[in-house]
Scaffold this motif. Structure first.
Motif, PDB file in Angstrom:
ATOM      1  N   GLU A 148     -80.098 -19.903-119.621  1.00 48.42           N
ATOM      2  CA  GLU A 148     -79.826 -19.246-118.340  1.00 48.42           C
ATOM      3  C   GLU A 148     -79.708 -17.737-118.501  1.00 48.42           C
ATOM      4  OE1 GLU A 148     -80.212 -20.842-115.753  1.00 48.42           O
ATOM      5  OE2 GLU A 148     -80.237 -22.836-116.637  1.00 48.42           O
ATOM      6  N   ILE A 149     -79.269 -17.278-119.667  1.00 48.90           N
ATOM      7  CA  ILE A 149     -79.256 -15.837-119.925  1.00 48.90           C
ATOM      8  C   ILE A 149     -80.679 -15.312-120.012  1.00 48.90           C
ATOM      9  CG2 ILE A 149     -78.451 -14.029-121.478  1.00 48.90           C
ATOM     10  CD1 ILE A 149     -76.221 -15.494-120.007  1.00 48.90           C
ATOM     11  N   ARG A 150     -81.554 -16.079-120.667  1.00 45.54           N
ATOM     12  CA  ARG A 150     -82.963 -15.676-120.754  1.00 45.54           C
ATOM     13  C   ARG A 150     -83.623 -15.689-119.388  1.00 45.54           C
ATOM     14  NH1 ARG A 150     -83.034 -19.698-125.003  1.00 45.54           N
ATOM     15  NH2 ARG A 150     -82.668 -18.733-127.051  1.00 45.54           N
ATOM     16  N   ASN A 151     -83.203 -16.628-118.517  1.00 43.93           N
ATOM     17  CA  ASN A 151     -83.797 -16.696-117.177  1.00 43.93           C
ATOM     18  C   ASN A 151     -83.501 -15.462-116.335  1.00 43.93           C
ATOM     19  OD1 ASN A 151     -84.908 -19.206-117.695  1.00 43.93           O
ATOM     20  ND2 ASN A 151     -83.186 -20.345-116.805  1.00 43.93           N
ATOM     21  N   LEU A 152     -82.487 -14.686-116.729  1.00 41.93           N
ATOM     22  CA  LEU A 152     -82.206 -13.445-116.004  1.00 41.93           C
ATOM     23  C   LEU A 152     -83.303 -12.415-116.192  1.00 41.93           C
ATOM     24  CD1 LEU A 152     -78.374 -13.013-116.693  1.00 41.93           C
ATOM     25  CD2 LEU A 152     -79.477 -13.973-114.674  1.00 41.93           C
ATOM     26  N   CYS A 153     -84.176 -12.630-117.182  1.00 40.13           N
ATOM     27  CA  CYS A 153     -85.311 -11.725-117.407  1.00 40.13           C
ATOM     28  C   CYS A 153     -86.469 -12.015-116.471  1.00 40.13           C
ATOM     29  CB  CYS A 153     -85.784 -11.833-118.852  1.00 40.13           C
ATOM     30  SG  CYS A 153     -84.534 -11.336-120.066  1.00 40.13           S
ATOM     31  N   ASN A 154     -86.277 -12.937-115.541  1.00 39.46           N
ATOM     32  CA  ASN A 154     -87.310 -13.225-114.547  1.00 39.46           C
ATOM     33  C   ASN A 154     -87.702 -11.938-113.812  1.00 39.46           C
ATOM     34  OD1 ASN A 154     -88.668 -14.050-112.088  1.00 39.46           O
ATOM     35  ND2 ASN A 154     -87.895 -16.105-112.488  1.00 39.46           N
ATOM     36  N   PRO A 155     -89.003 -11.667-113.651  1.00 35.47           N
ATOM     37  CA  PRO A 155     -89.429 -10.384-113.036  1.00 35.47           C
ATOM     38  C   PRO A 155     -88.892 -10.136-111.636  1.00 35.47           C
ATOM     39  CG  PRO A 155     -91.285 -11.507-114.087  1.00 35.47           C
ATOM     40  CD  PRO A 155     -90.138 -12.469-114.101  1.00 35.47           C
ATOM     41  N   ILE A 156     -88.447 -11.176-110.932  1.00 33.45           N
ATOM     42  CA  ILE A 156     -87.962 -10.950-109.562  1.00 33.45           C
ATOM     43  C   ILE A 156     -86.565 -10.352-109.538  1.00 33.45           C
ATOM     44  CG2 ILE A 156     -89.358 -12.871-108.713  1.00 33.45           C
ATOM     45  CD1 ILE A 156     -86.758 -14.471-108.414  1.00 33.45           C
ATOM     46  N   VAL A 187     -63.978 -18.657-117.310  1.00 34.40           N
ATOM     47  CA  VAL A 187     -64.706 -19.919-117.119  1.00 34.40           C
ATOM     48  C   VAL A 187     -66.124 -19.657-116.645  1.00 34.40           C
ATOM     49  CG1 VAL A 187     -64.780 -22.048-115.761  1.00 34.40           C
ATOM     50  CG2 VAL A 187     -62.612 -21.246-116.704  1.00 34.40           C
ATOM     51  N   MET A 188     -66.285 -18.708-115.722  1.00 41.85           N
ATOM     52  CA  MET A 188     -67.617 -18.365-115.227  1.00 41.85           C
ATOM     53  C   MET A 188     -68.505 -17.845-116.359  1.00 41.85           C
ATOM     54  SD  MET A 188     -68.649 -15.394-112.549  1.00 41.85           S
ATOM     55  CE  MET A 188     -68.203 -14.183-113.800  1.00 41.85           C
ATOM     56  N   LEU A 189     -67.954 -16.981-117.208  1.00 39.89           N
ATOM     57  CA  LEU A 189     -68.729 -16.458-118.329  1.00 39.89           C
ATOM     58  C   LEU A 189     -69.123 -17.570-119.298  1.00 39.89           C
ATOM     59  CD1 LEU A 189     -66.796 -13.141-119.091  1.00 39.89           C
ATOM     60  CD2 LEU A 189     -69.064 -13.365-118.065  1.00 39.89           C
ATOM     61  N   LEU A 190     -68.218 -18.507-119.530  1.00 38.40           N
ATOM     62  CA  LEU A 190     -68.528 -19.606-120.440  1.00 38.40           C
ATOM     63  C   LEU A 190     -69.603 -20.523-119.854  1.00 38.40           C
ATOM     64  CD1 LEU A 190     -64.950 -20.542-121.721  1.00 38.40           C
ATOM     65  CD2 LEU A 190     -66.721 -19.261-122.932  1.00 38.40           C
ATOM     66  N   LEU A 191     -69.553 -20.763-118.545  1.00 44.47           N
ATOM     67  CA  LEU A 191     -70.545 -21.632-117.919  1.00 44.47           C
ATOM     68  C   LEU A 191     -71.947 -21.040-117.984  1.00 44.47           C
ATOM     69  CD1 LEU A 191     -68.717 -22.941-114.719  1.00 44.47           C
ATOM     70  CD2 LEU A 191     -69.091 -24.113-116.876  1.00 44.47           C
ATOM     71  N   ALA A 192     -72.033 -19.716-118.062  1.00 43.69           N
ATOM     72  CA  ALA A 192     -73.350 -19.080-118.155  1.00 43.69           C
ATOM     73  C   ALA A 192     -74.054 -19.431-119.459  1.00 43.69           C
ATOM     74  CB  ALA A 192     -73.214 -17.566-118.025  1.00 43.69           C
ATOM     75  N   PHE A 193     -73.308 -19.922-120.454  1.00 45.27           N
ATOM     76  CA  PHE A 193     -73.895 -20.290-121.752  1.00 45.27           C
ATOM     77  C   PHE A 193     -74.049 -21.807-121.901  1.00 45.27           C
ATOM     78  CE2 PHE A 193     -71.982 -16.142-122.390  1.00 45.27           C
ATOM     79  CZ  PHE A 193     -72.979 -15.464-123.054  1.00 45.27           C
ATOM     80  N   ARG A 194     -74.004 -22.532-120.789  1.00 42.78           N
ATOM     81  CA  ARG A 194     -74.299 -23.961-120.796  1.00 42.78           C
ATOM     82  C   ARG A 194     -75.653 -24.181-120.123  1.00 42.78           C
ATOM     83  NH1 ARG A 194     -69.225 -26.517-121.784  1.00 42.78           N
ATOM     84  NH2 ARG A 194     -70.364 -28.478-121.932  1.00 42.78           N
ATOM     85  N   HIS A 195     -76.190 -25.351-120.240  1.00 36.68           N
ATOM     86  CA  HIS A 195     -77.448 -25.657-119.575  1.00 36.68           C
ATOM     87  C   HIS A 195     -77.186 -26.638-118.443  1.00 36.68           C
ATOM     88  CE1 HIS A 195     -77.281 -29.413-121.837  1.00 36.68           C
ATOM     89  NE2 HIS A 195     -78.191 -29.880-121.015  1.00 36.68           N
ATOM     90  N   ALA A 196     -78.081 -26.674-117.475  1.00 33.39           N
ATOM     91  CA  ALA A 196     -77.942 -27.568-116.332  1.00 33.39           C
ATOM     92  C   ALA A 196     -78.658 -28.884-116.629  1.00 33.39           C
ATOM     93  CB  ALA A 196     -78.528 -26.923-115.078  1.00 33.39           C
ATOM     94  N   ASP A 197     -78.011 -30.002-116.266  1.00 32.93           N
ATOM     95  CA  ASP A 197     -78.656 -31.297-116.475  1.00 32.93           C
ATOM     96  C   ASP A 197     -79.621 -31.605-115.341  1.00 32.93           C
ATOM     97  OD1 ASP A 197     -77.079 -31.974-114.340  1.00 32.93           O
ATOM     98  OD2 ASP A 197     -75.633 -33.140-115.499  1.00 32.93           O
ATOM     99  N   ALA A 198     -80.131 -32.818-115.310  1.00 37.68           N
ATOM    100  CA  ALA A 198     -81.146 -33.185-114.318  1.00 37.68           C
ATOM    101  C   ALA A 198     -80.607 -33.125-112.897  1.00 37.68           C
ATOM    102  CB  ALA A 198     -81.683 -34.583-114.620  1.00 37.68           C
ATOM    103  N   ASN A 199     -79.312 -33.321-112.735  1.00 39.76           N
ATOM    104  CA  ASN A 199     -78.712 -33.281-111.397  1.00 39.76           C
ATOM    105  C   ASN A 199     -78.241 -31.887-110.996  1.00 39.76           C
ATOM    106  OD1 ASN A 199     -79.025 -36.094-111.071  1.00 39.76           O
ATOM    107  ND2 ASN A 199     -77.138 -36.462-112.245  1.00 39.76           N
ATOM    108  N   GLY A 200     -78.420 -30.916-111.873  1.00 39.85           N
ATOM    109  CA  GLY A 200     -77.974 -29.563-111.579  1.00 39.85           C
ATOM    110  C   GLY A 200     -76.544 -29.290-111.951  1.00 39.85           C
ATOM    111  N   ASP A 201     -75.880 -30.264-112.539  1.00 40.20           N
ATOM    112  CA  ASP A 201     -74.503 -30.063-112.956  1.00 40.20           C
ATOM    113  C   ASP A 201     -74.461 -29.408-114.334  1.00 40.20           C
ATOM    114  OD1 ASP A 201     -73.463 -31.203-110.638  1.00 40.20           O
ATOM    115  OD2 ASP A 201     -73.689 -33.235-111.452  1.00 40.20           O
ATOM    116  N   ILE A 202     -73.247 -29.209-114.830  1.00 32.86           N
ATOM    117  CA  ILE A 202     -73.062 -28.534-116.108  1.00 32.86           C
ATOM    118  C   ILE A 202     -73.359 -29.507-117.244  1.00 32.86           C
ATOM    119  CG2 ILE A 202     -71.410 -27.301-117.547  1.00 32.86           C
ATOM    120  CD1 ILE A 202     -69.897 -26.690-114.896  1.00 32.86           C
TER     121      ILE A 202
END
Length: 296
Positions: free
Chosen positions: A51-59, A28-43
């Motif tokens: 979100e996978i692309r966001n892992l490329c953040n330089p920090i 379930v955790m792996l599947l949620l990583a391929f969803r996007h967050a809505d305006a409220n931060g939910d699934i």
């Protein structure tokens, strides 16, 4: 056939437990990583690689390297301290040994958060530990013992050391210490006998200790958050922030998946190396047997 059925029904509760509380949540955790967050931060309702692309953040590379470094260093220090402690425990008389084992287990009787705050008092700039260090010349009066990687590492070693002592002691307790005396009678020094006779015999306990220390150390977030500060953040802190502060559950799942692969990668490499060594040893034994057959 009857033994197979008995083993099946005996192992069935464990299998169901692992399936319900480990395998399914991980999927379930792996599947949620391929969803996007809505305006409220939910699934969100749609699938996305954002979100996978966001892992490329330089920090993240810097934080991930720091996480690996702190977890590996804490694990090595815990094992280094646990081996001589376990050796001495195994050689003690039962009554004294039970007292020391109780002292090792006593920290588990107190709340984890309280123990961390106790270390904040110990490492405080006006605390007694700094006063002692300044008095004996180990640090300057302006030095800060809190809010750095050293403080995080110290508290992690203190927290996870019992997890390393108990499995190594369990292996050391079964060791026949007369083998050390026999090695010394044959000319081996104390350290050589300890390294070549005692350590190989307790490697099963050392392996378990490495696993039970490294895995929780890799996901630690309370310790770096309370005694480390912003300069000592670990991946666990970013996951907690994504869940509580930013309310971005898919991003937290993506970070958790990255952390999970960080745990499984060394385990998989270790299994492959072990299989390779076993195969090499098997081929060597077959070759030696063929040579002996040819000789006779």
């Amino acid at each position: 056939m009857q033994n197979r059925r008995v083993r099946f029904f005996v192992g069935l509760p464990t299998f169901v437990w692992l399936l319900l509380f480990y395998a399914i949540p991980m999927v379930v955790m792996l599947l949620l990583a391929f969803r996007h967050a809505d305006a409220n931060g939910d699934i969100g309702a749609t699938w996305s690689l954002q979100e996978i692309r966001n892992l490329c953040n330089p920090i993240y590379p810097k934080i991930f390297i720091r996480t690996i470094w702190l977890a590996v260093t804490a694990t090595l220090l815990c094992v280094m301290f646990a081996i001589p402690i376990s050796y001495q425990l195994a050689r003690m008389r039962p009554r004294i040994r039970n007292v020391f084992l109780m002292l090792i287990v006593v920290p588990f009787w107190t709340n984890f958060l309280i123990r961390i705050y106790a270390w904040k008092v110990v490492l405080h700039p006006d605390g007694f530990l700094k006063s002692i260090f300044v008095a004996i010349g180990l640090c300057d009066p302006d030095a800060i013992l809190l809010y750095n990687s050293g403080a995080v590492l110290t508290v992690m070693v203190y927290t996870y050391l019992p997890f390393a002592v108990l499995p190594i002691y369990s292996a050391a307790e079964k060791f026949d210490f007369s083998m050390l005396d026999a090695a010394k009678d044959l000319g081996a020094g104390s350290f050589y006998a300890f390294r070549r006779v005692f350590l190989p015999a307790i490697m099963s306990g050392v392996t378990v200790a490495i696993m039970v220390v490294f895995i929780p150390a890799l996901g630690a977030y309370l310790i770096p958050d309370l005694v480390g500060g912003a300069s000592s953040e670990m991946i666990g802190d970013k996951i907690a922030q994504s869940v509580t502060t930013k309310r971005n559950l898919p991003h937290a799942s993506a970070l958790s998946a990255l952390l999970m692969f960080g745990v499984f990668a060394p385990l998989l490499i270790g299994m492959l190396i072990r299989k390779w060594r076993q195969r090499a040893q098997g081929e060597t034994m077959v070759t030696n047997r063929d040579v002996m057959k040819g000789a006779f």
